[in-house]
Structures are given as structure tokens and as C-alpha cells.
Design a protein around this motif. Structure first.
Motif, PDB file in Angstrom:
ATOM      1  N   VAL A 300       0.840  -1.209   0.000  1.00 16.79           N
ATOM      2  CA  VAL A 300       0.000   0.000   0.000  1.00 16.79           C
ATOM      3  C   VAL A 300       0.869   1.250   0.000  1.00 16.79           C
ATOM      4  O   VAL A 300       0.606   2.222  -0.732  1.00 16.79           O
ATOM      5  N   GLU A 301       1.920   1.247   0.806  1.00 16.48           N
ATOM      6  CA  GLU A 301       2.816   2.400   0.855  1.00 16.48           C
ATOM      7  C   GLU A 301       3.540   2.580  -0.474  1.00 16.48           C
ATOM      8  O   GLU A 301       3.762   3.709  -0.932  1.00 16.48           O
ATOM      9  N   ARG A 302       3.907   1.488  -1.110  1.00 12.03           N
ATOM     10  CA  ARG A 302       4.569   1.567  -2.420  1.00 12.03           C
ATOM     11  C   ARG A 302       3.644   2.192  -3.461  1.00 12.03           C
ATOM     12  O   ARG A 302       4.075   3.051  -4.240  1.00 12.03           O
ATOM     13  N   ARG A 303       2.368   1.794  -3.467  1.00 14.20           N
ATOM     14  CA  ARG A 303       1.427   2.382  -4.421  1.00 14.20           C
ATOM     15  C   ARG A 303       1.252   3.870  -4.172  1.00 14.20           C
ATOM     16  O   ARG A 303       1.171   4.667  -5.109  1.00 14.20           O
ATOM     17  N   LEU A 306       4.283   5.652  -5.513  1.00 16.58           N
ATOM     18  CA  LEU A 306       4.286   5.695  -6.969  1.00 16.58           C
ATOM     19  C   LEU A 306       3.335   6.756  -7.501  1.00 16.58           C
ATOM     20  O   LEU A 306       3.661   7.491  -8.455  1.00 16.58           O
ATOM     21  N   LEU A 307       2.138   6.857  -6.909  1.00 14.01           N
ATOM     22  CA  LEU A 307       1.196   7.894  -7.327  1.00 14.01           C
ATOM     23  C   LEU A 307       1.746   9.288  -7.049  1.00 14.01           C
ATOM     24  O   LEU A 307       1.602  10.204  -7.869  1.00 14.01           O
ATOM     25  N   GLU A 308       2.387   9.433  -5.895  1.00  9.86           N
ATOM     26  CA  GLU A 308       2.977  10.731  -5.559  1.00  9.86           C
ATOM     27  C   GLU A 308       4.095  11.092  -6.533  1.00  9.86           C
ATOM     28  O   GLU A 308       4.226  12.246  -6.949  1.00  9.86           O
ATOM     29  N   LYS A 309       4.907  10.100  -6.899  1.00  7.99           N
ATOM     30  CA  LYS A 309       5.989  10.348  -7.856  1.00  7.99           C
ATOM     31  C   LYS A 309       5.436  10.730  -9.224  1.00  7.99           C
ATOM     32  O   LYS A 309       5.966  11.639  -9.886  1.00  7.99           O
ATOM     33  N   GLU A 313       6.065  14.243 -11.272  1.00  8.30           N
ATOM     34  CA  GLU A 313       6.610  14.296 -12.623  1.00  8.30           C
ATOM     35  C   GLU A 313       5.675  15.050 -13.566  1.00  8.30           C
ATOM     36  O   GLU A 313       6.140  15.773 -14.456  1.00  8.30           O
ATOM     37  N   ARG A 314       4.372  14.890 -13.379  1.00 14.05           N
ATOM     38  CA  ARG A 314       3.434  15.649 -14.211  1.00 14.05           C
ATOM     39  C   ARG A 314       3.541  17.136 -13.937  1.00 14.05           C
ATOM     40  O   ARG A 314       3.427  17.964 -14.846  1.00 14.05           O
ATOM     41  N   PRO A 430      13.478   2.813  -0.706  1.00 12.96           N
ATOM     42  CA  PRO A 430      13.605   1.398  -1.063  1.00 12.96           C
ATOM     43  C   PRO A 430      12.326   0.801  -1.638  1.00 12.96           C
ATOM     44  O   PRO A 430      12.390  -0.129  -2.447  1.00 12.96           O
ATOM     45  N   LEU A 431      11.179   1.326  -1.243  1.00  9.38           N
ATOM     46  CA  LEU A 431       9.924   0.807  -1.785  1.00  9.38           C
ATOM     47  C   LEU A 431       9.720   1.168  -3.254  1.00  9.38           C
ATOM     48  O   LEU A 431       8.846   0.608  -3.909  1.00  9.38           O
ATOM     49  N   LEU A 432      10.525   2.114  -3.774  1.00  9.89           N
ATOM     50  CA  LEU A 432      10.431   2.499  -5.180  1.00  9.89           C
ATOM     51  C   LEU A 432      11.470   1.799  -6.039  1.00  9.89           C
ATOM     52  O   LEU A 432      11.617   2.132  -7.213  1.00  9.89           O
TER      53      LEU A 432
END
Length: 537
Positions: A300-303, A306-309, A313-314, A430-432
Motif C-alpha cells: 500500500v505504501e509503495r502504491r 508511486l502515485l505521488e511520484k 513528474e506531471r 527502497p519501496l520504489l
């Protein structure tokens, strides 16, 4: 118990009264506060005398890298036979409290390491050290061995550490700047009932090397330290080595530390020698060094990351500007709402006028564009004639900014990319890390930052050895060798003196593989396991 408590309260009150009298005496005499000059022997003696110590510990120079016994000066034979009291005093002078100092060079102001060994340090002595230690500009390490620290004095030691500038990572002003200090703290043989050692791994701490040997650290204390190491946003990023040898850590504590290594990417060395770790703890440690599956919370934290990243970037991408032809004039846009409210005849007349105006504007723009193009072509021909060279293709020309020039969307996109490359890279969560999806689970490549793991003299059997052999073989096949780009994985793995047969083929294979990865091999020397076991480290 009541009499002892009353006696302790009376002693504490008497000590406070004595300090108050000393402060009043200094105020009456107009005595100024002592300013430390950076020479530890002078500063320490003066501050102890002002604090009211009856017996002041000596300051003894310790040879660089020498044995503690070599720290004290040799006693010369007196010309006259001493008395019995003098003989006893000279015989036991070695056991008197002394502040051992290791100098960087012959300058007395270059105190590099300070050692307190075998005598109890109380709150009053720590207050003296808090005044004289910050004045040492070359200080790199503090060592407390069986100093009788309690939870109260340990709290004072925590407050003392940030005041030592070199232990904090600050260097004297240039020119020339000195190399960064080691920032070492060793607290050995000082068990704490409240298990407060995890406070040394707080967010504000900047220690690089932490030695906590022989402190009776149990599984609960190891769990607290594991939580401090695993906290991704608040963990101490500068801590690179921890020595937890000669403690009471079992499989439970090893599991806590293994869970910390799942997300910690700063620790390079971990020593768990001479503990009570068996196969269960060894399997957990080996698991995090190879590919491991994420838990539901970590997924869940990884997702979320990823959304935050993606959103960041956008936000960094330049917005697309509309073309000039498709852009409508502001007057036409503002009148659309009015057209709906007006009668049909009036709107037709207005539309005809607007069409004529738009046609005239387009003709003027075309004429201006043709004039600009003709001028640019003529100017380019003149330059070619002057230089006698061919014109450089537009793709190879460098953009030159003038007063009337504007950069288009492509120019802006190139500029943004250049800025992103020149910016310093941040530590990747590390989760990314690149993950692998199989069997409905998410697998990370594992901790490839840890370089040295010491598990000498534990209770690991052949089962634990096989798990570490699989990890070593995996890292050798996937991780680049020393000197290559990216993480290297384990370079040293100490597994000697455990519960496996003397002729274990698994252990021999691990030794063979790790000898190839050792960055500092010793020609003609004994294997690393035997050497460490013989030296007792």
C-alpha cells in the motif's frame, strides 16, 4: 529502605547546598567563568578544581592505536627506598581514574579520541566534560568502557553529543578544510535498565559508528533499535556501522534487526557476534539480503509513493501552449454570450464585421511573417558570405536569446530536462526500487547496501549456512562486482564458531566465494574467520 532513601535525600541536599555556596563564593570574589583553551589537560584540571573535586583524575596521553596498558607512563625506580604507603600508591597507581587521550600529532590541542575506562562517571563529572570537550576541534570519538552509566547519566551524555562540533560533523572553517571526522561513540559494559540505547539512532543524531558491546542488550532493546533503524523518514541516515557483539540477542531480536534491514539503506556494517542467534534468526537475516516479498502494508505504501511520484513528474512537465491559428481573440470570446441575447439581424451584421476584421488581421500577419522570413534569409546569406562557410543546420544551432525572441514549447522542454540532470539526486525510497511481480506478490531485490555481517560465535547450524550460501550465490550472479556501478552486496560474511560440523562443505563454499569478493585480501594470512576468532573481535 526508608532509612536509605532519607540518607540519599540528605546527601543530595548537602551536595546542592555545597554547590550553592561555591557559586555564592565565586560571585562574591568576582571570579569569571573559565574559558577552555582546547588543551584538555589544563581545561579538565581547572574545571574539576572549580567544581569542587577532592581527587582529580589524571589526563594521560594514549599512543595512537596502542593498548590501554601503554597509556600510563612507566614508573622509574626512586633513588631512595620509599615508605610502605608510597609503595602501595605506586603499585596501584594504574588503577586510579584517568582520562586517556589519543592525540592526532604532538600538538596538545589535537586530542582525537577520549577514553574513560574502568571508573564510574557521575553527573558532576559529565557536567565538567560538557564544558571542556566542545573546545576540542579535532575530537572524533568518545569511548566509555565500564563507566557505570545509568539512565540518568546516559541522558546527560545524549545532551553532550551535539555540543561536540566534530562529532556533529562540523569542520573548522577553510582554508584548507580538514577531512570529515569519524564521529565514533563506544559505550561498552554499561547496561541500562530502561534500554535507552535506541535514542542514539534518533533523527537529530549524526553519529557514523556506534559500538554497544557487552551491554546486556536483550530482544526488547534490539526491537527498539530495529524500529529506529527501520523508520524511513526519521532514521539516522549517517549511521553506517553498529556493533552489538557480546549481548543477549536471540532469534527474536535478530528478526527485529532483519526487519529493519528491509527498508534501511544506510547501514554498511552490522556485528552480532557472541550472541544467542540460531537458525531462525539467520534465516530472517538471509531473507532480507535476497529478493523478498512485500507485506500488505508495504505494498500500500509503495502504491502511494508511486502515485505521488507520478504527480510530481506531471507537475514538472511544461504545459502545452495552444497554436496561434487556433487561438481565438479575446473580443470574439467575450462577445459570444452577448450574441445569444441579441436579435438575429444584429448578430448577422456583427458577424460580418468581425469576419472582415479577422480577414484583415490575417492578411497583416501573413505580410509581417513574409517580411520577417525574407529578412532572416537575407541576413543568413550575408553571414555566409562573410564567413565563407556553410550555414549550420537548425538542429545544431544553439538557441540565442535576444530582446524580441521567445522560446517555444520545445525549447522549454529541453531546458527543464537540463535542470533535472544538474540537480543533486535524492535518496531513492527502497519501496520504489524496481520490483518483480510473481505469484500475486511484489518482490524487491533485497538489501544490497550492507557490506559486512558478523555472526561469529552464535548457534547457527547447517540450515542457516545453506540460507546464507544461497544469498551469496544470488548476489554474485546479480550484483555488480566491487568497483562496478551500483550496490555491491556482501563483501565479508563472518560465520565461524557456530554449531555446524568442522568439515562443513557449505561453510567451505561460503569461505571460497567470499574470499573472491573481499576487497582487502591478505596474502599468506589465515582466513578471516580464524583470525577474528583468535583475536577475540
Amino acid at each position: 529502605m526508608g532509612k536509605k532513601g532519607e540518607r540519599g535525600a540528605r546527601d543530595k541536599a548537602a551536595a546542592l547546598e555545597e554547590e550553592a555556596r561555591n557559586a555564592a563564593r565565586k560571585a562574591e570574589q568576582g571570579e569569571e567563568e573559565y574559558q577552555c583553551g582546547g588543551i584538555l589537560e589544563q581545561d579538565f584540571a581547572e574545571l574539576c578544581a572549580r567544581a569542587g573535586f577532592q581527587e582529580i583524575p589524571r589526563v594521560v596521553t594514549r599512543p595512537h592505536g596502542g593498548h590501554p596498558a601503554a597509556a600510563l607512563p612507566e614508573e622509574s625506580d626512586p633513588p631512595v627506598e620509599p615508605s610502605l604507603l608510597a609503595q602501595i600508591q605506586s603499585k596501584y597507581s594504574y588503577f586510579r581514574p584517568a582520562l586517556q587521550v589519543e592525540l592526532e600529532h604532538e600538538d596538545p590541542k589535537s586530542a582525537r579520541e577520549v577514553f574513560i575506562r574502568g571508573w564510574k562517571v557521575e553527573e558532576k563529572m559529565l557536567s565538567v566534560l560538557a564544558k571542556c570537550l566542545p573546545a576540542l576541534s579535532h575530537l572524533q570519538g568518545l569511548h566509555f568502557w565500564k563507566a557505570g552509566l545509568t539512565d540518568l547519566t546516559f541522558a546527560s551524555l545524549l545532551a553532550l553529543l551535539p555540543t561536540c562540533t566534530n562529532l556533529r560533523g562540523c569542520s573548522p572553517p577553510p582554508p584548507p578544510p580538514p577531512p570529515p571526522p569519524c564521529r565514533t561513540l563506544a559505550v561498552e559494559g554499561n547496561p541500562l535498565p530502561e534500554r535507552s540505547f535506541y535514542k542514539l539512532i534518533s533523527e537529530d543524531s549524526t553519529l557514523a559508528h556506534l559500538c554497544l558491546r557487552n551491554n546486556e542488550i536483550d530482544d526488547e532493546a534490539a526491537g527498539l533499535m530495529g524500529q529506529a533503524l527501520a523508520a524511513l523518514r526519521s532514521s539516522h541516515k549517517g549511521l553506517v556501522s553498529i556493533n552489538l557483539s557480546c549481548n543477549h540477542i536471540t532469534d527474536v531480536g535478530a528478526t527485529h534487526l532483519a526487519n529493519a534491514l528491509r527498508l534501511n539503506r544506510s547501514l554498511l556494517s552490522l556485528s552480532l557476534a557472541s550472541n544467542r542467534i540460531g537458525d531462525e534468526g539467520a534465516l530472517k537475516l538471509a531473507e532480507v539480503l535476497g529478493p523478498f516479498a512485500l507485506t500488505h502494508t508495504e505494498v500500500v505504501e509503495r502504491r502511494r509513493l508511486l502515485l505521488e511520484k507520478e504527480s510530481q513528474e506531471r507537475g514538472r512537465l511544461p504545459q502545452r501552449q495552444p497554436d496561434v491559428k487556433s487561438e481565438r481573440p479575446s473580443s470574439h470570446v467575450s462577445n459570444t454570450a452577448i450574441d445569444k441575447l441579441q436579435p438575429a439581424k444584429v448578430t448577422k451584421a456583427l458577424n460580418k464585421k468581425k469576419e472582415k476584421e479577422l480577414a484583415k488581421k490575417e492578411e497583416k500577419e501573413k505580410a509581417l511573417m513574409s517580411m520577417v522570413q525574407a529578412a532572416t534569409v537575407a541576413q543568413a546569406k550575408k553571414e555566409e558570405a562573410k564567413q565563407g562557410k556553410k550555414a549550420v543546420p537548425p538542429a545544431e544551432q544553439k538557441p540565442v536569446r535576444g530582446k524580441g525572441t521567445k522560446s517555444g514549447p520545445k525549447d522549454k522542454r529541453v531546458q527543464v530536462q537540463e535542470v533535472e540532470v544538474t540537480e543533486p539526486t535524492e535518496t531513492v525510497n527502497p519501496l520504489l526500487e524496481p520490483a518483480e511481480h510473481r505469484d500475486g506478490k511484489v518482490f524487491l531485490p533485497g538489501n544490497q547496501v550492507l557490506l559486512y555481517l558478523n555472526l561469529l560465535r552464535n548457534q547457527i547450524t547447517e540450515v542457516g549456512l545453506k540460507a546464507f550460501l544461497a544469498v551469496v550465490e544470488h548476489q554474485i550472479s546479480r550484483v555488480p562486482p566491487p568497483g562496478g556501478k551500483g550496490p555491491t552486496g556482501l563483501l565479508r560474511l563472518s560465520l565461524g564458531k557456530n554449531n555446524y560440523p568442522a568439515d562443513s562443505k557449505t561453510f567451505a563454499r561460503i569461505q571460497e566465494l567470499m574470499a573472491l569478493r573481499d576487497p582487502l585480501p591478505k596474502a599468506g594470512a589465515r582466513p578471516l574467520e580464524e583470525e577474528q576468532a583468535a583475536s577475540g573481535t
